[in-house]
Design a protein around this motif. Structure first.
Motif: not given
Ligand code: KIV
Ligand code: ZN
Length: 510
Positions: A264-268, A277-284, A288-292, A320-321
């Motif tokens: 549950t601490q993965i998403y945080p 880092t300023g490196i965005r997570v790709q949506p797919n 942890v991507g926004a579309n996962a 942890g989403l």
């Protein structure tokens, strides 16, 4: 179930991602989250590389008590001494020493004969053993090395005192079946079948196979996996912690191995790495991507409404989403705010909570509803992106269809306040020109991106810039309800990172 040691190298190999850089405070913030996540080992950096790297490893090692902290060192006394100076205050410090073993690396990079490489590796481990018993040895570019030579060098370093032997796929070249055979053969050929020794793997993702290769290695007997949050790292990145851990958790029928990760601490953790880092997570991106966990097709949505398991093999809650999380507003008090930031996975000191709360109240006055993403941005702006050299005091712009765009700013350069104004091709251009003039910097703007964090005209705008100077590239971010202010903050954040990088230019790279 067999236990897999999770060795997280987000702060070392992850930091080697193009554009990424972390100062010492950012490293500590991330290390605290990694500790909460339950990783077994944090590789905090490469102490000989720069003063900043040394300070980062030292700080993490001194402060983190819940996991081992490792520092990287080439197979040399100087590197090992430097690593030990940074690590020795730690609860369970580990020296991670390495040397390349493939023909191509030995001949062209090291310009050494295999026997000399072997001798150097043994001497390094023997020396490290005088400082600690917690020693890991890596044979860099192992997957392109001769297996007989690997067995010889591993046998010798084990004899000299190494407790963990790492077999990296440095260039992301291997494929699962081949890697499985390599790990299995090495294990079988080690003294006593490798009894008492931990076999570790470290996979890069050049062919997109890092997680698959790590799993194949576990099946062949590896018991430590080196990985990073969001899979960040050199070139195409490293094996991603969340993918590996969730694969083991989701398929125990096939993969009967356990880890100490609090899933549950993965998403945080993912969000924090991205913020720092300023490196965005790709949506797919898996896990942890926004579309996962998003379902777009009508048939899928219908299925999920009837029973989530039709299209979801794991639950968003398990990583942890946040689900249906409480929206905050101007009436939310200090206590609710503190609970919210804890729920979001932040581990902040009392003073930092106070600073964030004041910023939250200001934002809540401007915005009716404050969402989790707004709080992330606010914490990033107020706590994570602490200005070390350049600070923005105020920005004001004139722009529109009739006015000639201009900006007036006050900034502090290492404590000295400076004012200035410039015209530009637009408000943002005028702001950037003024910042350059006031900070006396000459960086080139490579990219400029703006996105709204949540919906609505009162949404926070988040600006990301990439700038380059003297061969160094960095990313900067800033958020504000006014995109011009967000742009100024992003540019200042990038300049701070650039300055930090300039002052801590690695003398040595892996
Ligand atoms: O990729 C690699 O081989 C490394 C070693 C230093 C472990 O990062
Ligand atoms: Zn690596």
């Amino acid at each position: 179930m067999d236990r897999i040691t999770i060795f997280d190298t987000t702060l070392r190999d992850g930091e080697q991602s193009p554009g990424a850089s972390m100062n010492v405070d950012e490293k500590l913030l991330l290390a605290k989250q990694l500790e909460k996540l339950g990783v077994d080992v944090i590789e905090a950096g490469f102490p000989i590389a720069s003063e900043g790297d040394f300070a980062g490893v030292k700080l993490v090692s001194d402060k983190i008590r819940g996991c081992q902290v490792a520092g990287l060192a080439r197979a040399s006394r100087t590197d090992i001494d430097r690593a030990w100076q940074a690590l020795k205050g730690g609860a369970d410090p580990r020296i991670h020493t390495f040397i390349a073993t493939s023909q191509i690396h030995m001949q062209h990079k090291l310009q050494m004969e295999p026997n000399a490489v072997l001798e150097q590796a043994v001497a390094a481990v023997r020396y490290a053993r005088t400082l600690t018993s917690n020693i890991e040895f890596s044979a860099e570019d192992a997957t392109r090395s001769d297996i007989d030579f690997l067995v010889k060098i591993f046998t010798a370093v084990i004899e000299a005192g190494a407790r963990t032997i790492n077999i990296p796929d440095t260039v992301g070249y291997t494929v699962p079946r081949e890697y499985f055979s390599l790990i299995k053969s090495i294990r079988e050929r080690l003294p006593n079948g490798g009894d008492g020794i931990v076999i570790s793997v470290h996979c890069h993702n050049d062919l997109g196979l890092a997680t698959a290769n790590s799993i194949a290695a576990i099946q062949a007997g590896a018991r430590q996996v080196e990985c990073t949050i969001n899979g960040i790292g050199e070139r195409a990145g490293n094996s991603s912690l969340e993918e590996l851990v969730m694969a083991l958790r989701t398929r125990p029928d096939n993969l009967a191995y356990e880890t100490g990760i609090v899933t549950t601490q993965i998403y945080p953790a993912s969000r924090l790495v991205s913020q720092v880092t300023g490196i965005r997570v790709q949506p797919n991106k898996a896990i942890v991507g926004a579309n996962a966990f998003a379902h777009e097709a009508g048939i899928h949505q219908d299925g999920v409404l009837k029973n989530k398991a039709t299209y979801e093999i794991m639950t968003p809650e398990s990583i942890g989403l946040p689900q249906n999380s409480l929206v905050m507003g101007k009436h939310s008090g200090r206590h609710a705010f503190q609970e919210k930031i804890n729920d979001l996975g932040y581990e902040l000191e009392a003073q930092q909570i106070e600073t964030a709360f004041i910023a939250f109240k200001k934002l809540a006055d401007k915005k009716k509803e404050v969402f989790d993403e707004d709080i992330d941005a606010l914490i990033a702006d107020e706590i994570i992106r602490i200005p070390n050299y350049f600070k923005l005091n105020f920005v004001s712009v004139k722009s529109g269809t009739v006015a000639m765009p201009s900006a007036t700013l006050e900034v502090e350069v290492e404590g000295e306040s400076r004012h200035g104004a410039e015209f530009g091709d637009g408000a943002v251009d005028a702001v950037f020109k003024t910042i350059k003039q006031l900070t006396n910097t000459g960086s080139r703007l490579l990219t400029y991106e703006v996105k709204s964090i949540t919906g609505g005209a009162d949404a926070l705008g988040e600006v990301t810039v990439r700038i380059r100077e003297e061969g160094l590239t960095v990313m900067g971010q800033g958020a504000h309800t006014c995109v011009v202010v967000a742009s100024a903050k992003a540019y200042m954040n990038a300049l701070n990172k650039l300055e930090y990088k300039k002052r801590n230019r690695p003398q040595v790279t892996v």
